[in-house]
Design a protein around this motif. Structure first.
Motif, PDB file in Angstrom:
ATOM      1  N   GLU A 125      -5.884   9.543  -4.118  1.00 35.41           N
ATOM      2  CA  GLU A 125      -6.219  10.742  -3.356  1.00 35.41           C
ATOM      3  C   GLU A 125      -7.674  10.703  -2.905  1.00 35.41           C
ATOM      4  O   GLU A 125      -8.571  10.389  -3.688  1.00 35.41           O
ATOM      5  CB  GLU A 125      -5.990  12.009  -4.195  1.00 35.41           C
ATOM      6  N   ILE A 126      -7.895  11.018  -1.624  1.00 32.89           N
ATOM      7  CA  ILE A 126      -9.250  11.122  -1.080  1.00 32.89           C
ATOM      8  C   ILE A 126      -9.675  12.580  -1.154  1.00 32.89           C
ATOM      9  O   ILE A 126      -9.000  13.461  -0.617  1.00 32.89           O
ATOM     10  CB  ILE A 126      -9.306  10.608   0.362  1.00 32.89           C
ATOM     11  N   VAL A 127     -10.771  12.846  -1.820  1.00 27.38           N
ATOM     12  CA  VAL A 127     -11.256  14.215  -2.019  1.00 27.38           C
ATOM     13  C   VAL A 127     -12.254  14.609  -0.944  1.00 27.38           C
ATOM     14  O   VAL A 127     -12.235  15.727  -0.427  1.00 27.38           O
ATOM     15  CB  VAL A 127     -11.886  14.366  -3.420  1.00 27.38           C
ATOM     16  N   SER A 156     -12.392   7.582 -10.990  1.00 27.75           N
ATOM     17  CA  SER A 156     -12.849   8.231  -9.761  1.00 27.75           C
ATOM     18  C   SER A 156     -13.972   7.448  -9.095  1.00 27.75           C
ATOM     19  O   SER A 156     -14.717   6.712  -9.756  1.00 27.75           O
ATOM     20  CB  SER A 156     -13.347   9.659 -10.063  1.00 27.75           C
ATOM     21  N   LEU A 157     -14.080   7.612  -7.801  1.00 28.34           N
ATOM     22  CA  LEU A 157     -15.220   7.116  -7.040  1.00 28.34           C
ATOM     23  C   LEU A 157     -16.134   8.306  -6.800  1.00 28.34           C
ATOM     24  O   LEU A 157     -15.712   9.313  -6.235  1.00 28.34           O
ATOM     25  CB  LEU A 157     -14.762   6.526  -5.704  1.00 28.34           C
ATOM     26  N   ARG A 158     -17.385   8.211  -7.247  1.00 27.34           N
ATOM     27  CA  ARG A 158     -18.327   9.312  -7.107  1.00 27.34           C
ATOM     28  C   ARG A 158     -19.425   8.968  -6.110  1.00 27.34           C
ATOM     29  O   ARG A 158     -19.684   7.791  -5.819  1.00 27.34           O
ATOM     30  CB  ARG A 158     -18.925   9.673  -8.470  1.00 27.34           C
ATOM     31  N   ALA A 159     -20.052  10.013  -5.577  1.00 29.00           N
ATOM     32  CA  ALA A 159     -21.058   9.825  -4.536  1.00 29.00           C
ATOM     33  C   ALA A 159     -22.211   8.930  -4.991  1.00 29.00           C
ATOM     34  O   ALA A 159     -22.761   8.150  -4.221  1.00 29.00           O
ATOM     35  CB  ALA A 159     -21.599  11.179  -4.080  1.00 29.00           C
ATOM     36  N   GLY A 160     -22.572   9.034  -6.271  1.00 29.66           N
ATOM     37  CA  GLY A 160     -23.671   8.245  -6.801  1.00 29.66           C
ATOM     38  C   GLY A 160     -23.397   6.753  -6.847  1.00 29.66           C
ATOM     39  O   GLY A 160     -24.321   5.963  -7.051  1.00 29.66           O
ATOM     40  N   GLU A 161     -22.135   6.346  -6.642  1.00 29.93           N
ATOM     41  CA  GLU A 161     -21.773   4.931  -6.680  1.00 29.93           C
ATOM     42  C   GLU A 161     -21.896   4.261  -5.320  1.00 29.93           C
ATOM     43  O   GLU A 161     -21.703   3.045  -5.203  1.00 29.93           O
ATOM     44  CB  GLU A 161     -20.344   4.781  -7.209  1.00 29.93           C
ATOM     45  N   LEU A 162     -22.204   5.017  -4.283  1.00 30.75           N
ATOM     46  CA  LEU A 162     -22.338   4.434  -2.946  1.00 30.75           C
ATOM     47  C   LEU A 162     -23.588   3.559  -2.870  1.00 30.75           C
ATOM     48  O   LEU A 162     -24.591   3.817  -3.545  1.00 30.75           O
ATOM     49  CB  LEU A 162     -22.426   5.541  -1.886  1.00 30.75           C
ATOM     50  N   ALA A 163     -23.505   2.534  -2.047  1.00 32.64           N
ATOM     51  CA  ALA A 163     -24.636   1.606  -1.880  1.00 32.64           C
ATOM     52  C   ALA A 163     -25.662   2.224  -0.926  1.00 32.64           C
ATOM     53  O   ALA A 163     -25.685   1.936   0.270  1.00 32.64           O
ATOM     54  CB  ALA A 163     -24.128   0.275  -1.337  1.00 32.64           C
ATOM     55  N   HIS A 181     -10.016   9.492  -6.127  1.00 27.78           N
ATOM     56  CA  HIS A 181      -9.580   9.171  -7.486  1.00 27.78           C
ATOM     57  C   HIS A 181      -8.114   8.755  -7.496  1.00 27.78           C
ATOM     58  O   HIS A 181      -7.385   8.956  -6.527  1.00 27.78           O
ATOM     59  CB  HIS A 181      -9.819  10.351  -8.443  1.00 27.78           C
ATOM     60  N   VAL A 182      -7.721   8.156  -8.633  1.00 27.75           N
ATOM     61  CA  VAL A 182      -6.325   7.779  -8.836  1.00 27.75           C
ATOM     62  C   VAL A 182      -5.775   8.658  -9.949  1.00 27.75           C
ATOM     63  O   VAL A 182      -6.318   8.687 -11.054  1.00 27.75           O
ATOM     64  CB  VAL A 182      -6.186   6.291  -9.228  1.00 27.75           C
TER      65      VAL A 182
END
Length: 237
Positions: A125-127, A156-163, A181-182
């Motif tokens: 799912e894209i939040v 989850s993919l969080r904003a702080g993980e962006l390059a 997230h999955v």
């Protein structure tokens, strides 16, 4: 890369009729504002603005607005389109100072099939599809691309993980904000219907039963009164 230029002209008349006339001639009403100068009403080239909005950088594209013999750097801040035809109706352009940091929203695009979907049967799912950053106009990113192949179930993919290049760009969005997230597949359980006992007769609603008793009681009373009157009449005879 060649500098993008949007042709414009001062717009003195306003109203729906004037806006229709402009669109027929290949222009669209626009307002240029921001910076130290006053807001200016313009008519800008529709094809040029549409091409910018459809480009990879989209509304974050930096370009020059040319009108009255001068050019001013700007970006598209907002726009309106016809909900039926998709035709551009109006645009808001914001002046940009090349030496002043500004806040913009940058799209986030993910690619790859998460392992939590491929192996563990989860749902991806894209939040959120964009994040807000602060930087100089020349450093505005086109997009953030993220490979989510390693995302497992309940991760989850969080904003702080962006390059994000911290030397040029400041992340304004909360670093803990979830972008994707999955999750486990949700299965709704149906409640079992209680089976009626063999030979059981469905009970009538109480309202109906009360109504019948009242009617039966009234008929019984009326019949008794008629019988009593008939008996007294027979005795007199």
């Amino acid at each position: 890369m060649a500098q993008l230029v949007v042709q414009g002209a001062p717009r003195n008349l306003r109203g729906k009729n004037e806006a229709r006339r402009l669109r027929v001639t290949g222009s669209v009403p626009a307002t240029l504002y921001g910076g130290k100068n006053e807001a200016v009403s313009l008519a800008v080239n529709t094809k040029q603005v549409t091409a910018i909005l459809r480009s990879e950088t989209g509304h974050n594209t930096l370009f020059q607005v040319e009108f009255a013999g001068k050019q001013e750097p700007a970006i598209v801040k907002d726009w309106q389109v016809d909900p039926v035809t998709g035709r551009l109706l109006h645009v808001d352009l914001m002046r940009v100072a090349m030496d002043v940091r500004m806040r913009v929203k940058v799209p986030v695009h993910t690619f790859g099939e998460p392992s939590g979907v491929k192996v563990q049967g989860g749902v991806y799912e894209i939040v959120a599809r964009e994040v807000e950053v602060e930087c100089l106009p020349a450093d505005i990113p086109t997009e953030f691309k993220v490979d989510v192949s390693g995302l497992a179930l309940n991760q989850s993919l969080r904003a702080g993980e962006l390059a994000v290049d911290a030397a040029k760009i400041k992340l304004i969005t909360d670093p803990n904000a979830v972008l994707a997230h999955v999750v486990a597949l949700r299965v709704e359980e149906e409640k079992p219907v209680e089976a009626a006992a063999p030979g059981a007769v469905p009970a009538e609603p109480e309202v109906i039963k009360k109504g019948k008793k009242e009617v039966e009681g009234e008929e019984g009373t009326e019949g008794g009164e008629k019988a009593e009157k008939q008996e007294k009449s027979d005795k007199k005879k």
